[in-house]
Design an enzyme around this catalytic site. Structure first.
Site, PDB file in Angstrom:
ATOM      1  N   GLU A 250      11.361  -6.787  -6.203  1.00 32.35           N
ATOM      2  CA  GLU A 250      10.284  -6.959  -5.225  1.00 32.35           C
ATOM      3  C   GLU A 250       8.932  -7.028  -5.901  1.00 32.35           C
ATOM      4  O   GLU A 250       8.742  -6.480  -6.985  1.00 32.35           O
ATOM      5  CB  GLU A 250      10.281  -5.757  -4.254  1.00 32.35           C
ATOM      6  CG  GLU A 250      11.543  -5.648  -3.436  1.00 32.35           C
ATOM      7  CD  GLU A 250      11.468  -4.521  -2.412  1.00 32.35           C
ATOM      8  OE1 GLU A 250      10.468  -3.779  -2.374  1.00 32.35           O
ATOM      9  OE2 GLU A 250      12.433  -4.392  -1.634  1.00 32.35           O
ATOM     10  N   LYS A 252       5.297  -5.833  -6.628  1.00 36.10           N
ATOM     11  CA  LYS A 252       4.667  -4.513  -6.558  1.00 36.10           C
ATOM     12  C   LYS A 252       3.210  -4.704  -6.168  1.00 36.10           C
ATOM     13  O   LYS A 252       2.412  -5.221  -6.941  1.00 36.10           O
ATOM     14  CB  LYS A 252       4.778  -3.794  -7.906  1.00 36.10           C
ATOM     15  CG  LYS A 252       4.231  -2.378  -7.877  1.00 36.10           C
ATOM     16  CD  LYS A 252       4.514  -1.652  -9.178  1.00 36.10           C
ATOM     17  CE  LYS A 252       4.232  -0.161  -9.093  1.00 36.10           C
ATOM     18  NZ  LYS A 252       2.879   0.193  -8.701  1.00 36.10           N
ATOM     19  N   ARG A 274       0.980   8.559   0.714  1.00 37.43           N
ATOM     20  CA  ARG A 274       1.957   9.014  -0.268  1.00 37.43           C
ATOM     21  C   ARG A 274       1.937  10.547  -0.392  1.00 37.43           C
ATOM     22  O   ARG A 274       2.947  11.179  -0.622  1.00 37.43           O
ATOM     23  CB  ARG A 274       1.549   8.356  -1.575  1.00 37.43           C
ATOM     24  CG  ARG A 274       2.321   8.726  -2.748  1.00 37.43           C
ATOM     25  CD  ARG A 274       1.591   8.165  -3.961  1.00 37.43           C
ATOM     26  NE  ARG A 274       2.160   8.719  -5.133  1.00 37.43           N
ATOM     27  CZ  ARG A 274       2.771   8.021  -6.073  1.00 37.43           C
ATOM     28  NH1 ARG A 274       2.852   6.724  -5.967  1.00 37.43           N
ATOM     29  NH2 ARG A 274       3.280   8.607  -7.120  1.00 37.43           N
ATOM     30  N   GLU A 304       3.204  -1.126   1.680  1.00 39.23           N
ATOM     31  CA  GLU A 304       1.972  -0.947   0.921  1.00 39.23           C
ATOM     32  C   GLU A 304       0.852  -1.665   1.669  1.00 39.23           C
ATOM     33  O   GLU A 304       0.980  -2.847   1.986  1.00 39.23           O
ATOM     34  CB  GLU A 304       2.183  -1.536  -0.481  1.00 39.23           C
ATOM     35  CG  GLU A 304       1.136  -1.189  -1.472  1.00 39.23           C
ATOM     36  CD  GLU A 304       1.371   0.154  -2.197  1.00 39.23           C
ATOM     37  OE1 GLU A 304       2.297   0.910  -1.844  1.00 39.23           O
ATOM     38  OE2 GLU A 304       0.574   0.431  -3.107  1.00 39.23           O
ATOM     39  N   LYS A 425      10.112   0.360 -11.911  1.00 35.78           N
ATOM     40  CA  LYS A 425       8.929  -0.509 -11.913  1.00 35.78           C
ATOM     41  C   LYS A 425       8.692  -1.081 -13.307  1.00 35.78           C
ATOM     42  O   LYS A 425       9.010  -0.449 -14.318  1.00 35.78           O
ATOM     43  CB  LYS A 425       7.704   0.253 -11.416  1.00 35.78           C
ATOM     44  CG  LYS A 425       7.344   1.450 -12.241  1.00 35.78           C
ATOM     45  CD  LYS A 425       6.256   2.282 -11.571  1.00 35.78           C
ATOM     46  CE  LYS A 425       6.066   3.584 -12.309  1.00 35.78           C
ATOM     47  NZ  LYS A 425       5.082   4.477 -11.729  1.00 35.78           N
TER      48      LYS A 425
HETATM   49  P1  AMP Z   1       3.434   3.973  -9.250  1.00 32.79           P
HETATM   50  O1  AMP Z   1       2.388   4.475  -8.305  1.00 32.79           O
HETATM   51  O2  AMP Z   1       2.896   3.179 -10.394  1.00 32.79           O
HETATM   52  O3  AMP Z   1       4.412   5.060  -9.629  1.00 32.79           O
HETATM   53  O4  AMP Z   1       4.325   2.921  -8.487  1.00 32.79           O
HETATM   54  C1  AMP Z   1       5.064   3.200  -7.338  1.00 32.79           C
HETATM   55  C2  AMP Z   1       4.258   2.796  -6.144  1.00 32.79           C
HETATM   56  O5  AMP Z   1       4.203   1.384  -6.023  1.00 32.79           O
HETATM   57  C3  AMP Z   1       4.835   3.218  -4.833  1.00 32.79           C
HETATM   58  O6  AMP Z   1       4.501   4.551  -4.544  1.00 32.79           O
HETATM   59  C4  AMP Z   1       4.201   2.254  -3.856  1.00 32.79           C
HETATM   60  O7  AMP Z   1       2.969   2.787  -3.398  1.00 32.79           O
HETATM   61  C5  AMP Z   1       3.888   1.043  -4.694  1.00 32.79           C
HETATM   62  N1  AMP Z   1       4.612  -0.173  -4.307  1.00 32.79           N
HETATM   63  C6  AMP Z   1       4.070  -1.398  -4.195  1.00 32.79           C
HETATM   64  N2  AMP Z   1       4.963  -2.310  -3.857  1.00 32.79           N
HETATM   65  C7  AMP Z   1       6.154  -1.679  -3.747  1.00 32.79           C
HETATM   66  C8  AMP Z   1       7.478  -2.095  -3.422  1.00 32.79           C
HETATM   67  N3  AMP Z   1       7.770  -3.372  -3.149  1.00 32.79           N
HETATM   68  N4  AMP Z   1       8.449  -1.152  -3.401  1.00 32.79           N
HETATM   69  C9  AMP Z   1       8.158   0.152  -3.684  1.00 32.79           C
HETATM   70  N5  AMP Z   1       6.939   0.595  -3.995  1.00 32.79           N
HETATM   71  C10 AMP Z   1       5.933  -0.303  -4.035  1.00 32.79           C
END
Ligand code: AMP
Length: 593
Positions: A250, A252, A274, A304, A425
């Site tokens: 997906e 991000k 969050r 998001e 990710k």
């Molecule tokens: P990080 O904050 O870098 O740990 O990345 C995870 C965060 O990416 C999640 O908490 C979401 O807020 C965001 N996010 C954005 N797009 C997506 C997606 N398609 N699936 C899951 N999380 C996403």
């Protein structure tokens, strides 16, 4: 249970230097609580009046509390202020002035803990004309009948800064001991907590229904589910291998995570961040769209929220999206910077819990539920079976201004509140050296030297979170990246949470000038992760020497505190070790001929 007794437990908690000791004190205190006292006692120990998602903030202004202390003790406002300047802790000021009160203490029966809690709640909820005076009066009355020690915690509670350093995991372990005499029941309690985010309710169910009640815990509307988190890997090959050769990929989106709860019958919508704070009022257009643009009677979905420019097709940076949170005038902002919600998961639908269903089934249902192309849209995705497909998609989304991708295991259930490899990710910055940022928890600060002396702030001692041990382990000192304004702001904020000695949940070998309760998260960029005998992050033995991990050339980025992250959501020790290993791998490949 008397509040006096609670205050004595809090004093003990402040004095203890080990986490296990903390759990023992909490266990003893919770054991003494009657059924109906459990909920308020837990919230109070968290420094809250209600679970965070109810949005009942306590945080009374310092000036106002100073006035109450003056009234309750007979000292002038100036005298209170002067004492506060000296102690740096208005709770201690209240305690000292109560001990030498110029007025006779109002004789009354001793307070029940619940009464204090209820009266504080009333103070917090007083609003409208004349509310400031009413709050001052109420708080002064409460203080006038309390003992010096009680006053310390009443004032700190009112300010929203108990300075106890008790974390959610600490409370859960104590509850486990209350229920079973050991800490091992914690996991079951954690599962229940992950789907209701309300420690007070967990405590109450535990004393009322016992472990059965905890085991049967179900998702319910308007109680936020703790979000699933993503692990990280640097290459498409590693992602695919981990996922067993096939996965969803997906886009991000770099916006604000939003969990949307909808009940069409009552037309009620709530949006949680969050960190499980209520964001509903910040996003009126999403509230409306959640009712108009979805199918079903009741649902919980996640996505998001991000500002998106329809004309250029470009996504706006995260900082612009969160301006809403900071500034008032949500209405104007929603016209100036319209938001979209890119939905990526469905957690509950028409009374049915979706958490245990596989990702692919949840996504299929989500596609049925959200079909439109309005404010709420589906997160874009592909299904990939080769690394090339993942890489191509990655390049594609990055060129559209997005951060990267999140790969998802097609068969995995939704794992609430945990960082697992069912979501992985890969961000734009991972390729190459450590250009990715880390989120660190402030555990101490230094007073300035030289030109910084005038600010009384010279830098920070920062830590990562070890989620296995529920401890904060230091990884770096940071003295770079601060503007003058930031130094002033940090000094002001940190002074309010400074404590006399190292908090029990902090593991450190070095001493800052001042310790603070782990509370604030900052984003830090560094050149490299190195090993150091000075820091405790991931500390282990290597060739007979104890070493931990450290950051080289750290600087603070992003302008200040990450308000969307709690200390337990900072980068974990495990992630640092993974990043260190990935960094080494990249270096080795780079060096190869
Ligand atoms: P990080 O904050 O870098 O740990 O990345 C995870 C965060 O990416 C999640 O908490 C979401 O807020 C965001 N996010 C954005 N797009 C997506 C997606 N398609 N699936 C899951 N999380 C996403």
């Amino acid at each position: 249970m008397l509040f006096e007794e609670v205050a004595k437990y809090y004093e003990k908690l402040e004095g203890i230097s080990s986490r296990l000791g903390m759990i023992d004190i909490l266990t003893e205190m919770f054991k003494k609580a009657k059924k109906e006292e459990m909920k308020p006692l837990i919230y109070m120990t968290q420094g809250m009046l209600a679970p965070p998602f109810e949005g009942i903030e306590i945080g009374i202004a310092e000036k106002l509390a100073e006035e109450s202390i003056a009234i309750a003790t007979g000292y002038s406002k100036e005298e209170v202020e002067k004492s506060f300047k000296k102690t740096g802790d208005l709770g201690v000021t209240a305690e000292q002035l109560m001990a030498q009160s110029k007025l006779k203490r109002m004789t009354k029966e001793k307070f029940e803990a619940r009464e204090v809690f209820e009266r504080m709640k009333k103070i917090a909820q007083t609003s409208g004309e004349g509310s400031k005076e009413a709050k001052i009066k109420e708080l002064a009355e409460l203080l006038a009948s309390s003992s010096p020690l009680e006053a310390r915690y009443i004032v700190r509670f009112a300010l929203g800064e108990l300075r106890l350093g008790v974390g959610d995991a600490t409370i859960l372990e104590a509850l486990s001991k209350v229920a079973t005499g050991e800490r091992s029941f914690k996991e079951k309690l954690e599962n229940a907590y992950n789907i209701c985010s309300d420690l007070g309710t967990i405590g109450e169910v535990l004393v009322e229904q016992g472990m059965k009640g905890i085991e049967n815990f179900k998702v319910s509307l308007f109680k936020p589910i703790r979000p699933a988190l993503a692990e990280r890997l640097p290459t498409a090959e590693e992602i695919l291998e981990r996922m067993g050769g096939k996965c969803a990929v997906e886009s991000k989106y770099d916006g604000l995570r939003a969990q949307v709860h909808v009940d069409k019958k009552s037309k009620r919508v709530e949006i949680f961040s969050r960190r499980l704070e209520r964001l509903t009022d910040m996003f009126p257009e999403i509230v409306k769209a959640a009712l108009d643009e979805t199918k079903g009677n009741s649902l919980i979905f996640e996505g998001e929220a991000i500002s998106y420019d329809e004309i250029t097709g470009q996504f706006r940076p995260f900082q612009e999206t969160i301006q809403r949170k900071r500034k008032h005038g949500v209405e104007e902002k929603s016209e100036e910077l319209p938001l979209h919600l890119f939905a990526f998961d469905l957690l509950y639908y028409n009374g049915e819990d979706y958490l245990d269903k596989p990702y692919e089934e949840r996504r299929k249902k989500l596609e049925e539920v959200i079909q439109g192309n309005g404010t709420i849209r589906l997160a874009d995705r592909i299904i990939a079976t080769t690394p090339q497909e993942i890489d191509r998609y990655f390049e594609d989304v990055v060129s559209n201004g997005l951060e990267g991708i999140v790969a998802k295991d097609l068969k995995a259930r939704y794992i609430a509140g945990a960082r697992k490899f069912s979501w992985i990710k890969m961000k734009r910055s991972y390729k190459g050296e450590l250009t990715d940022t880390v989120d660190l928890v402030i555990v101490g600060y230094y007073t300035g030297k030289g030109s910084r002396a005038e600010f009384g702030f010279g830098g920070l001692l920062a830590a990562v979170y070890n989620d296995k041990k529920d401890m904060f382990e230091t990884i770096t000192k940071i003295g770079t990246g601060f503007t003058e304004q930031m130094m002033q702001d940090f000094k002001k904020m940190l002074e309010k949470i400074k404590v006399e000695k190292k908090p029990a949940r902090v593991d450190a070998l070095i001493e800052p000038d001042f310790w603070v309760v782990p509370k604030y998260v900052i984003t830090v960029k560094a050149d490299e992760i190195t090993k150091s005998p000075m820091h405790t992050a991931g500390r282990h033995e290597e060739n007979g020497v104890e070493v931990g991990y450290a950051l080289r050339f750290p600087r603070i980025v992003g302008g200040g505190i990450r308000e969307d992250k709690s200390p337990e959501e900072a980068t974990t020790t495990k992630e640092i070790i993974e990043m260190f290993n990935q960094q080494r791998k990249t270096k080795l490949t780079d060096a190869a001929p």
